[in-house]
Structure formats: C-alpha cells, structure tokens
Write a protein that holds these residues in place. Structure first.
Motif, PDB file in Angstrom:
ATOM      1  N   GLN A  23       0.828  -1.209   0.000  1.00  0.00           N
ATOM      2  CA  GLN A  23       0.000   0.000   0.000  1.00  0.00           C
ATOM      3  C   GLN A  23       0.860   1.256   0.000  1.00  0.00           C
ATOM      4  N   PRO A  24       0.321   2.359  -0.497  1.00  0.00           N
ATOM      5  CA  PRO A  24       1.070   3.624  -0.456  1.00  0.00           C
ATOM      6  C   PRO A  24       1.335   4.031   0.992  1.00  0.00           C
ATOM      7  N   THR A  25       2.324   4.869   1.184  1.00  0.00           N
ATOM      8  CA  THR A  25       2.618   5.371   2.522  1.00  0.00           C
ATOM      9  C   THR A  25       1.707   6.563   2.829  1.00  0.00           C
ATOM     10  N   PRO A  26       1.530   6.897   4.093  1.00  0.00           N
ATOM     11  CA  PRO A  26       0.780   8.110   4.433  1.00  0.00           C
ATOM     12  C   PRO A  26       1.363   9.356   3.769  1.00  0.00           C
ATOM     13  N   HIS A  27       2.682   9.384   3.649  1.00  0.00           N
ATOM     14  CA  HIS A  27       3.321  10.548   3.011  1.00  0.00           C
ATOM     15  C   HIS A  27       2.922  10.675   1.550  1.00  0.00           C
ATOM     16  N   ASP A  28       2.734   9.536   0.863  1.00  0.00           N
ATOM     17  CA  ASP A  28       2.298   9.576  -0.534  1.00  0.00           C
ATOM     18  C   ASP A  28       0.955  10.293  -0.661  1.00  0.00           C
ATOM     19  N   PHE A  29       0.042   9.984   0.260  1.00  0.00           N
ATOM     20  CA  PHE A  29      -1.261  10.653   0.235  1.00  0.00           C
ATOM     21  C   PHE A  29      -1.123  12.117   0.641  1.00  0.00           C
ATOM     22  N   PHE A  30      -0.296  12.374   1.630  1.00  0.00           N
ATOM     23  CA  PHE A  30      -0.053  13.746   2.079  1.00  0.00           C
ATOM     24  C   PHE A  30       0.400  14.627   0.913  1.00  0.00           C
ATOM     25  N   VAL A  31       1.308  14.103   0.095  1.00  0.00           N
ATOM     26  CA  VAL A  31       1.807  14.857  -1.065  1.00  0.00           C
ATOM     27  C   VAL A  31       0.673  15.149  -2.042  1.00  0.00           C
TER      28      VAL A  31
ATOM     29  N   TYR B  70      -2.529  15.364  -1.363  1.00  0.00           N
ATOM     30  CA  TYR B  70      -3.405  16.369  -0.758  1.00  0.00           C
ATOM     31  C   TYR B  70      -2.802  17.770  -0.895  1.00  0.00           C
ATOM     32  N   GLU B  71      -1.505  17.877  -0.614  1.00  0.00           N
ATOM     33  CA  GLU B  71      -0.844  19.180  -0.705  1.00  0.00           C
ATOM     34  C   GLU B  71      -0.922  19.743  -2.120  1.00  0.00           C
ATOM     35  N   GLU B  72      -0.750  18.894  -3.112  1.00  0.00           N
ATOM     36  CA  GLU B  72      -0.826  19.345  -4.503  1.00  0.00           C
ATOM     37  C   GLU B  72      -2.204  19.928  -4.809  1.00  0.00           C
TER      38      GLU B  72
END
Length: 288
Positions: A67-75, A77-79
């Motif tokens: 699964q993707p990391t939380p940071h992957d989703f964070f990035v 969202y930020e975009e």
C-alpha cells in the motif's frame, strides 16, 4: 467550494483519463520475485507490458504489492491544496483487501498537523479496480448538481452497494498462494482442472463463489450470478482482463447476447489486481 479527488493505482484508472477528470492517483509499490531489492511504483511510467511478459519468461514469477505510505497521500493532498481545492474526496481500495485507506487517513492527519485548511472525506470502495473509478464518476456527477464534498462522500459510501464484482481466475495457483484455499482443495481442483470464480462480498473481501472447467463456462456462470439468473440487469459493466483481449472479447460477446442495452467498457488491469489473480484473469464489474 472547489472539490478535488484522489484514488490509488489499484483503481486501474488510465493516467490520461485521470488527468482529464482531475484525479490525483497515488501509486502502490511493487516488487518482483526475479529482482531482489528493486521497488517500482505503479505510476504512469510503469511498463505494464514488460510486467506481463515476466509471467511467460520467468520461472515461478510472482509480483507483490504494498500500500502507499501516508506521506504519498499527504503529497497528493498538498498538490490539490496548492491548486485551490477546499475539499478532497478520497476513494480507495477495499479495506477488506488492502490497508490503503489507513494510509490515506494518516496522510490526512499529517495535513491537519500542518494546520492546512482543507476537508478530506474518505470513501472505502469495498471493491477494487474500476469500481473506484465508477465511484469518482458518480461523485463528479453529484458535484455538478451542486452538492458539497461531505454529502457527495456520504452518497458514494451508499452507492458502493450498487456494485458487484465476479472474477474468473486462470487457475487455483494464485488462490492457493494467497491462502484462500486449502492444499487439499488445491490438489483436487487442479486434478479436475477447475477454474475458481470469486466474488467481492459485502465486507469487501474476496470469497469463492463457484468454479468452471473452461473460460466460456466461467463467463456464463459469472453473467448468471451477476444477473441473479438473468432476472436483474446492470446499467453498465466493466470487463477487466489480465492482458488477455481474447477473454475480454469472449465476455463481451456473451454480454451482448444476454444483457440488452448495457453499457460496456473494457480495461486491462494493472499489477495491484493481477499480482493476486495471475495473468489471464477476466472479471466483470457491474453497476446497478
């Protein structure tokens, strides 16, 4: 209020289509049995043809996904926030099949710690592959009606019950490797040349629904189960295949014979799905 959408690569959404409808796709990671220590991302640059070729060129080839990391989703969202988005709807793989939605939630927590003013609404698809895309398409339709993100997400969670997914596996091998059948059943089924049929249940988990001795019989059984004995028909279907256009065409032929006026789309699945089903899988996603 501007709304953005995020999904994962398990949705099988095409990169060009994702760009067209404005969806951020967070990739799962992949490792191959013949490449120790090499980690790939299932993104727009991933070579899907080379991956499928490995099944015929590498002995006992296996792929594993994470699964993707939380940071992957964070990035992601930020975009979207930088693009002026005020609400984000995230549609993920079934929580019964993957922990992806947990990463999406943790990514949101990271965003909140930065005190970013954006609302993130998580939608557990309780399915996989193009069912996630169908949910996003429904969300976009509701958005055009003027609904805000929270209400859209609520309706999408309800809409999940309108999907049904049946999968015809090429063999019992991958069910056995995934621990979904016993050694005894695997040996007996192999001797009888059985091809398993699974269904994604209400908990979003894959369970055995039947078996077939060949592809055409399996396709017919899937259509019969989908339509509850040819009495209830979906408004649209997606044929998912593991790099086998012939199987997809054979399913389409039967669909056009038994399901009148149904909208049909076809899609070759990526690694996230085929790593657990093997190549030559064919599946039917139905929306009622």
């Amino acid at each position: 209020m501007k709304i953005g959408y995020v999904t994962d690569s398990g949705s099988d959404i095409d990169a060009i289509y994702a760009d067209k409808i404005g969806v951020k796709v967070v990739p799962l990671t992949i490792t191959f049995s013949d490449e120790d220590g090499v980690v790939y991302k299932e993104d727009r640059d991933f070579d899907l043809d080379s991956y499928y070729n490995k099944y015929s060129s590498v002995d006992d080839f296996l792929a594993k996904t994470a699964q993707p990391t939380p940071h992957d989703f964070f990035v992601a969202y930020e975009e979207l926030v930088k693009e002026g988005v005020e609400e984000i709807i995230v549609v993920t793989l079934s929580s019964g099949l993957s922990g992806t939605i947990n990463s999406a939630r943790l990514g949101y927590n990271m965003l909140k710690r930065k005190k970013v003013e954006v609302k993130v609404h998580l939608v557990d698809s309780l399915h996989a592959s193009y069912a996630e895309v169908l949910l996003i398409e429904e969300g976009l339709r509701l958005q055009k009606q003027g609904l805000e993100g929270e209400e859209i997400a609520k309706r999408l969670r309800e809409h999940v019950s309108k999907f049904k997914i049946y999968i015809l596996f090429p063999s019992l091998k991958y069910l056995r490797k995934g621990g979904r059948i016993s050694v005894t059943k695997y040996i007996l089924g192999t001797l009888l040349r059985k091809r398993p049929i699974t269904v994604v249940n209400k908990e979003g988990k894959n369970e055995v629904a039947g078996s077939a001795t060949n592809t055409d019989e399996g396709i017919h059984k899937i259509l019969e189960m989908t339509s509850e004995g040819f009495t209830r028909f979906p408004k649209q279907v997606i044929i998912i295949h593991g790099n086998n256009e012939d199987y997809a065409q054979r399913m389409e032929k039967q669909l056009r014979e038994y399901f009148d006026d149904v909208k049909i789309r076809k899609k070759c699945t990526g690694v996230t799905i085929s790593a657990h089903t093997g190549p030559d899988v064919v599946a039917l996603i139905s929306e009622f």
